[in-house]
Motif scaffolding. Structure first.
Motif, PDB file in Angstrom:
ATOM      1  N   LEU A   1       0.842  -1.212   0.000  1.00 40.37           N
ATOM      2  CA  LEU A   1       0.000   0.000   0.000  1.00 40.37           C
ATOM      3  C   LEU A   1       0.869   1.252   0.000  1.00 40.37           C
ATOM      4  CD1 LEU A   1      -2.790  -1.103   2.506  1.00 40.37           C
ATOM      5  CD2 LEU A   1      -2.964  -0.920   0.017  1.00 40.37           C
ATOM      6  N   ASP A   2       1.963   1.201   0.735  1.00 42.15           N
ATOM      7  CA  ASP A   2       2.868   2.341   0.761  1.00 42.15           C
ATOM      8  C   ASP A   2       3.448   2.600  -0.626  1.00 42.15           C
ATOM      9  OD1 ASP A   2       4.320   4.341   2.380  1.00 42.15           O
ATOM     10  OD2 ASP A   2       6.074   3.189   1.722  1.00 42.15           O
ATOM     11  N   SER A   3       3.743   1.512  -1.347  1.00 45.62           N
ATOM     12  CA  SER A   3       4.263   1.666  -2.719  1.00 45.62           C
ATOM     13  C   SER A   3       3.210   2.262  -3.636  1.00 45.62           C
ATOM     14  CB  SER A   3       4.726   0.307  -3.249  1.00 45.62           C
ATOM     15  OG  SER A   3       5.790  -0.188  -2.484  1.00 45.62           O
ATOM     16  N   ILE A   4       1.945   1.857  -3.458  1.00 44.60           N
ATOM     17  CA  ILE A   4       0.848   2.392  -4.289  1.00 44.60           C
ATOM     18  C   ILE A   4       0.694   3.894  -4.053  1.00 44.60           C
ATOM     19  CG2 ILE A   4      -1.652   2.328  -4.669  1.00 44.60           C
ATOM     20  CD1 ILE A   4      -1.545  -0.678  -4.099  1.00 44.60           C
ATOM     21  N   ILE A   5       0.742   4.310  -2.771  1.00 46.19           N
ATOM     22  CA  ILE A   5       0.629   5.739  -2.443  1.00 46.19           C
ATOM     23  C   ILE A   5       1.767   6.516  -3.093  1.00 46.19           C
ATOM     24  CG2 ILE A   5       0.725   7.423  -0.541  1.00 46.19           C
ATOM     25  CD1 ILE A   5      -0.664   5.301   1.195  1.00 46.19           C
ATOM     26  N   TRP A   6       2.978   5.944  -2.965  1.00 46.06           N
ATOM     27  CA  TRP A   6       4.151   6.641  -3.532  1.00 46.06           C
ATOM     28  C   TRP A   6       4.019   6.792  -5.048  1.00 46.06           C
ATOM     29  CZ3 TRP A   6       7.840   4.512  -6.868  1.00 46.06           C
ATOM     30  CH2 TRP A   6       8.968   5.321  -7.127  1.00 46.06           C
ATOM     31  N   MET A   7       3.543   5.708  -5.748  1.00 39.67           N
ATOM     32  CA  MET A   7       3.390   5.785  -7.206  1.00 39.67           C
ATOM     33  C   MET A   7       2.272   6.754  -7.584  1.00 39.67           C
ATOM     34  SD  MET A   7       4.076   1.915  -8.580  1.00 39.67           S
ATOM     35  CE  MET A   7       2.886   1.169  -7.480  1.00 39.67           C
ATOM     36  N   ALA A   8       1.193   6.818  -6.769  1.00 43.14           N
ATOM     37  CA  ALA A   8       0.104   7.760  -7.051  1.00 43.14           C
ATOM     38  C   ALA A   8       0.597   9.195  -6.949  1.00 43.14           C
ATOM     39  CB  ALA A   8      -1.065   7.510  -6.099  1.00 43.14           C
ATOM     40  N   GLU A   9       1.423   9.472  -5.937  1.00 45.97           N
ATOM     41  CA  GLU A   9       1.965  10.815  -5.781  1.00 45.97           C
ATOM     42  C   GLU A   9       2.868  11.188  -6.949  1.00 45.97           C
ATOM     43  OE1 GLU A   9       3.892  10.674  -2.038  1.00 45.97           O
ATOM     44  OE2 GLU A   9       2.043  10.978  -0.874  1.00 45.97           O
ATOM     45  N   MET A  10       3.486  10.130  -7.558  1.00 48.36           N
ATOM     46  CA  MET A  10       4.389  10.368  -8.689  1.00 48.36           C
ATOM     47  C   MET A  10       3.640  10.340 -10.025  1.00 48.36           C
ATOM     48  SD  MET A  10       7.370  10.819  -7.339  1.00 48.36           S
ATOM     49  CE  MET A  10       8.437  10.646  -8.749  1.00 48.36           C
TER      50      MET A  10
END
Length: 651
Positions: A429-438
């Motif tokens: 989930l943390d990776s998904i948030i990071w990719m969404a921000e990018m």
């Protein structure tokens, strides 16, 4: 059976006492045999005493013969004509011839008066030779003085020497067996000489002029008396010691004076224990000789010979065979009766025990409905009653245990399947948030879709078995997430035979193996790695495997892991810690914490709980080369039924 029922005892101790009564009969047989042996021993002792008396008789007779020969030797030594002849310097002269004739007449008279005398011979140091027989045929002086008996007498320095039996070599062409007594004799030259015709009484009245003209110095010689060997031979042959008993005589040097089979002894066809005989002093001993046990009785004679009586124990016991036949006949009858009675009693005693043993065997196989018929009130009957109660109680406990284990197995499977890795979910989930921000919307969609499929497979309930196809889809979703998280860190390949895709397996068994390959094989590798998921049909079922080209394991780590997987006791916490020491698959390990996730041990545990101990996980690994984890399961078709397949090996 009615007769046997009347023989029922209230205690097994009584039945054992009856068995001991049968043993008493056998003991009677042993006592009978012992009595026979004691009787035989008494006969042997009587025979030994009889033989000792015979040996003593032989010793007395031999002492008489030897004593007579000694007396003859003493008498000849004191003969006046012989004394005079020894003093002559020239025994071949007229005076010497007269002394020789008169001495020979004396020797001849003595020899003719006794049949045991074979020959009397005197050899003087001055060259004189006197025999009881004519000089014709007598060997010359030089040859006689070189013979062993002459040299032995000279070396004895006047002592009497008694020889063993030997062949006489005094006369040409004549070889008689004799026993010899010889001794050196001498006379002082200063004494008066004896003229022809003188007797022993006028030894001191002879003319000094005659002596002085024909004698001088010191005179000596050797006197030989030969005893006819036939005397000793007849004495030995006359003894009655049975057909195989005999007497023989041994000289101090170990040679035979007399033996009834002397030719066989000298030819080496027969032997006697000479060493033991020479060591024995008036004693008896038993020894096996020429393959036959014999008793030797040894008696020392006063003149050095050893007289030996030989007893054949079997032959001397005259009635031993009859005693043996009678004893064995009655012993055999008693033994047969005792064995028959013992057999009947043992059958009666052991049949209830054997029946109880047969029922116990059935109980061992899992038949808890067995019961033993109670036929008595003794200890065996009470044991049978206890066995019946035990079998019923075991059946009750087993049924209860089966129910509890089934409930436990179902609960464990559900609990294992329901385990979710919180750190993995958190990091994803943390990776998904990071990719969404990018603004990486495409990757967010891919990862979210894969996570959705992964969670759906993990938390779905109902079916316990899923197809290998569904399990591969779950693994592929997991690999998709991890490839996004670890960019360019690894690649993967799915190499599974299409023929097994519809076969059934327990769900969530491949993902822990793949996750293990990533975290412990690929993640710490410098360059990119590769993971292969493969599956094949084999003769024993299906093999699913995950291989990586990562760091691998040391031999010690591999041995510890294999030992942990092969041990029983699935709930043992120390074993679980050992198995997870190298192969913990949770991401919590990366953060320095331990978690109770599903690893190799749990996969092995689940497979063996469901399919049995013959299935499960095996590991092969080489350091710096990679690791392969194989999962062996039975081949189950779409309906969950077992099928057969061809053996295909893969690595």
């Amino acid at each position: 059976m009615a007769k046997w029922s009347r023989l029922q005892f209230r205690s097994i101790r009584t039945e054992i006492a009856v068995a001991f009564s049968c043993l008493i009969v056998c003991t009677t047989v042993v006592l009978t045999l012992n009595t026979f042996l004691l009787s035989s021993d008494a006969v042997k002792k009587n025979s030994s005493r009889y033989t000792a008396k015979l040996i003593e008789q032989v010793n007395t007779n031999l002492a008489t013969y030897v004593g007579n020969m000694t007396s003859i030797s003493d008498m000849a030594m004191q003969h006046a004509d012989l004394q005079a002849l020894m003093r002559l310097k020239d025994p071949q002269g007229e005076e010497g011839q007269e002394y020789t004739r008169r001495t020979a007449d004396f020797f001849r008279a003595v020899a003719e008066s006794r049949e045991d005398i074979a020959a009397i011979l005197f050899i003087g140091g001055n060259g004189a030779i006197v025999s009881d027989r004519n000089r014709q045929g007598l060997k010359d002086y030089g040859e006689l003085t070189r013979q062993e008996w002459y040299e032995t007498a000279k070396a004895a320095d006047g002592r009497e020497v008694i020889s063993s039996s030997r062949v006489q070599h005094l006369f040409h062409g004549e070889y008689r067996w004799v026993v010899s007594i010889c001794r050196q004799i001498g006379a002082e030259a200063a004494g008066p000489g004896l003229g022809p015709g003188s007797s022993g009484s006028d030894l001191g009245s002879s003319s000094s002029s005659s002596s002085s003209s024909s004698s001088g110095g010191t005179a000596d010689g050797v006197l030989l008396v030969d005893l006819n060997y036939n005397v000793i031979n007849d004495l030995g042959q006359s003894l009655q010691m049975g057909s195989r008993g005999y007497v023989f005589i041994v000289a101090p040097d170990g040679s035979f004076v007399y033996h009834p089979q002397q030719q066989l002894v000298y030819s080496g066809l027969k032997s006697e224990p000479i060493g033991a005989i020479l060591d024995a002093e008036d004693a008896a001993f038993e020894m096996e000789n020429d393959g036959t046990p014999k008793t030797y009785m040894v008696r020392n004679s006063v003149f050095g010979w050893k007289i030996v009586g030989v007893i054949d124990p079997e032959e001397l016991a005259g009635n031993k065979r009859q005693m043996q036949s009678t004893s064995f006949l009655w012993g055999g009858i008693s033994l047969v009766l005792a064995l028959g009675l013992s057999l009947l009693l043992s059958l009666k005693l052991t049949e209830p025990v054997k029946n109880l043993g047969r029922q116990m065997k059935k109980l061992e196989t899992g038949n808890f409905d067995v019961r033993v018929d109670i036929t008595g009130v003794n200890e065996i009957g009470r044991l049978a009653r206890t066995f019946n109660l035990m079998a019923g109680k075991i059946k009750q406990l087993v049924n209860q245990l089966v129910l509890e284990q089934e409930q436990k197995r179902v609960s464990e499977l559900k609990a294992l399947q329901a385990q979710i890795q919180p750190h993995f979910l958190y990091n994803t989930l943390d990776s998904i948030i990071w990719m969404a921000e990018m603004d990486k919307s495409a990757e967010v969609v891919t990862m979210t879709s894969a996570l959705s499929k992964l969670l759906r497979s993990s938390i779905s309930s109902g079916e316990e078995l899923v197809s290998i196809r569904a399990e591969l889809e779950h693994v592929q979703s997991y690999l998709t997430i991890q490839m996004i998280r670890y960019r360019d860190k690894f690649t993967y390949t799915l190499d599974v035979e299409p023929a097994i895709l519809d076969c059934k397996t327990i769900k969530l068994v491949l993902q822990p193996l793949v996750e293990n390959a990533i975290y412990h094989g690929i993640r710490n590798k410098v360059e990119a790695g590769h993971i292969t998921v493969h599956g094949r049909r084999t003769a024993g079922g299906i093999k699913l495997g995950v291989s990586d080209d990562g760091l691998g394991m040391t031999p010690e780590q591999k041995e510890r892991l294999i030992a942990a997987l092969s041990q029983s006791g699935y709930s043992n916490s120390s074993l679980l810690e050992l198995a997870l020491d190298r192969y913990k698959w949770t991401e919590a390990e990366a953060h320095g914490r331990s978690s109770g996730g599903v690893g190799l041990y749990n996969v092995n545990h689940r497979v063996q709980l469901h399919f049995g101990r013959k299935y499960g996980v095996t590991v092969t690994s080489e350091l710096e080369e990679g690791t392969t984890v194989l999962l062996r399961i039975p081949e189950l078709n779409e309906r969950g039924q077992s099928g057969a397949g061809a053996d295909t090996d893969f690595n």
